[in-house]
Structure formats: C-alpha cells, structure tokens
Write a protein that holds these residues in place. Sequence first.
Motif, PDB file in Angstrom:
ATOM      1  N   ARG A  80       0.868  -1.181   0.000  1.00  0.00           N
ATOM      2  CA  ARG A  80       0.000   0.000   0.000  1.00  0.00           C
ATOM      3  C   ARG A  80       0.898   1.221   0.000  1.00  0.00           C
ATOM      4  O   ARG A  80       1.864   1.314   0.747  1.00  0.00           O
ATOM      5  CB  ARG A  80      -0.892   0.025   1.236  1.00  0.00           C
ATOM      6  N   VAL A  85      -4.678   5.570  -0.841  1.00  0.00           N
ATOM      7  CA  VAL A  85      -5.206   4.220  -0.975  1.00  0.00           C
ATOM      8  C   VAL A  85      -4.864   3.720  -2.374  1.00  0.00           C
ATOM      9  O   VAL A  85      -5.645   3.822  -3.317  1.00  0.00           O
ATOM     10  CB  VAL A  85      -6.728   4.176  -0.709  1.00  0.00           C
ATOM     11  N   CYS A 145      -6.668   2.094  -5.510  1.00  0.00           N
ATOM     12  CA  CYS A 145      -7.496   0.940  -5.166  1.00  0.00           C
ATOM     13  C   CYS A 145      -8.974   1.287  -5.311  1.00  0.00           C
ATOM     14  O   CYS A 145      -9.373   2.425  -5.068  1.00  0.00           O
ATOM     15  CB  CYS A 145      -7.243   0.518  -3.719  1.00  0.00           C
ATOM     16  N   THR A 147     -11.221  -0.983  -3.702  1.00  0.00           N
ATOM     17  CA  THR A 147     -11.612  -1.399  -2.348  1.00  0.00           C
ATOM     18  C   THR A 147     -10.348  -1.789  -1.595  1.00  0.00           C
ATOM     19  O   THR A 147      -9.273  -1.897  -2.186  1.00  0.00           O
ATOM     20  CB  THR A 147     -12.583  -2.609  -2.363  1.00  0.00           C
ATOM     21  N   THR A 148     -10.513  -2.040  -0.292  1.00  0.00           N
ATOM     22  CA  THR A 148      -9.365  -2.454   0.519  1.00  0.00           C
ATOM     23  C   THR A 148      -9.415  -3.951   0.844  1.00  0.00           C
ATOM     24  O   THR A 148      -8.878  -4.385   1.853  1.00  0.00           O
ATOM     25  CB  THR A 148      -9.289  -1.616   1.807  1.00  0.00           C
ATOM     26  N   ALA A 178      -3.914  -5.046   0.886  1.00  0.00           N
ATOM     27  CA  ALA A 178      -5.305  -4.629   1.110  1.00  0.00           C
ATOM     28  C   ALA A 178      -5.695  -3.620   0.032  1.00  0.00           C
ATOM     29  O   ALA A 178      -5.873  -2.422   0.292  1.00  0.00           O
ATOM     30  CB  ALA A 178      -5.466  -4.044   2.510  1.00  0.00           C
ATOM     31  N   CYS A 179      -5.773  -4.110  -1.195  1.00  0.00           N
ATOM     32  CA  CYS A 179      -6.116  -3.262  -2.333  1.00  0.00           C
ATOM     33  C   CYS A 179      -6.657  -4.158  -3.440  1.00  0.00           C
ATOM     34  O   CYS A 179      -6.029  -5.162  -3.788  1.00  0.00           O
ATOM     35  CB  CYS A 179      -4.866  -2.536  -2.846  1.00  0.00           C
TER      36      CYS A 179
END
Length: 184
Positions: A80, A85, A145, A147-148, A178-179
């Motif tokens: 990340r 994000v 991104c 979403t995460t 987390a992407c």
Amino acid sequence: MVRKYALRSSLVVVLLAPVGLLMPPVTAAPEQAVPGIAPPDTRTSGVIRDWEGPERYTSEEEAAQLLGCTPETGVDNPHRSSTGVAVSGHGWWNKGTCSNSTAKVTACLYEYYTDGTWRRKACGSNGNLKPGGGSSARVTARRDCETTQMTSWRNHVDVDVNGEIDSGEVRYRQADVACRISAD
C-alpha cells in the motif's frame, strides 16, 4: 384416420422419450474470474527469463559472452502506498557486470485473478535511470485501489542497460495487499 394415427404416435414418442432428449441440458453459467488471493503454492519471488539460460551453452563463460552483461535488478514487494489508498511497487538497478551507467527500468504491477491469471494493472518506466536505488534512483508503478479487500499482487521489474546487451531477465516479488482493482 391418418391424422389421428399421426397424433397418437407423436404422443407416444413424446411420452416414451427420456426427458433429457426433449429439453436442452441445464448448465451453470461459467464463473467469472475476479481478483483474489493466490493459492499458497505460488512462488512469492522469482526470475522470468526471456532466454534459454546457460545450460544451452557449453560453459558459463560462453553464455556470459553471448548474453552480455548481467545487471542486478532491484524489486520490492507490492505494498500500500504511503501517499493514499493505492498499491505500488518499485524497481531499481545496480551495475553488476555491466559497464554503462544508465538503463531503462520498467516496473509493472499484476493483480491475481481466480482463473489463475495475473493481469497487468499499472507500469512505470524510466529510460535513463542511474544505478543505486533509493527514492531518487527508482521507478514506481502505482494504481489507486477500488476497495481495501486483500488481494495478491506481483511487482515485475525489467532492466535493459543502455548500449549493452544484457541477460534479459525480469525479477518479481509477490505479496497480499489490502487493495483490489476489478477494472482493467
């Protein structure tokens, strides 16, 4: 009479025929591939070669002469970004056995899909990069991104030394980040 007989025989055929012959088979719609987590048996780092390797030649020295120099390719895990994000990855190089002082370095990010493919989502390149690494001597591949959700990513880095023949390998590193990006 002929009409009644034809109607009766058609009715008998319909009643005696197996159900599967009269109706088209019901099949589930093919599952659409989506981004996800790669299976545990996938390699987390490696080298992709676009040449057949030293085993093709009679000696390591002959392979080195034919293939030219071997730069040291730097590649970090996809991660990340600290600037928002987004997922990002970096690439850099060191001279290794090469003598020129600039190279074209390309870093590309690939997202894993549930059909077992890695799909390219972003690339960054610099055609005149000096060796060394650090924030001033590297290229960045970055993509915002959607979403995460945790998703597997690979960062592929290719180094092509300017004015020299080099080995042509591409190094990569893989990590879950987390992407998630669904659009190509």
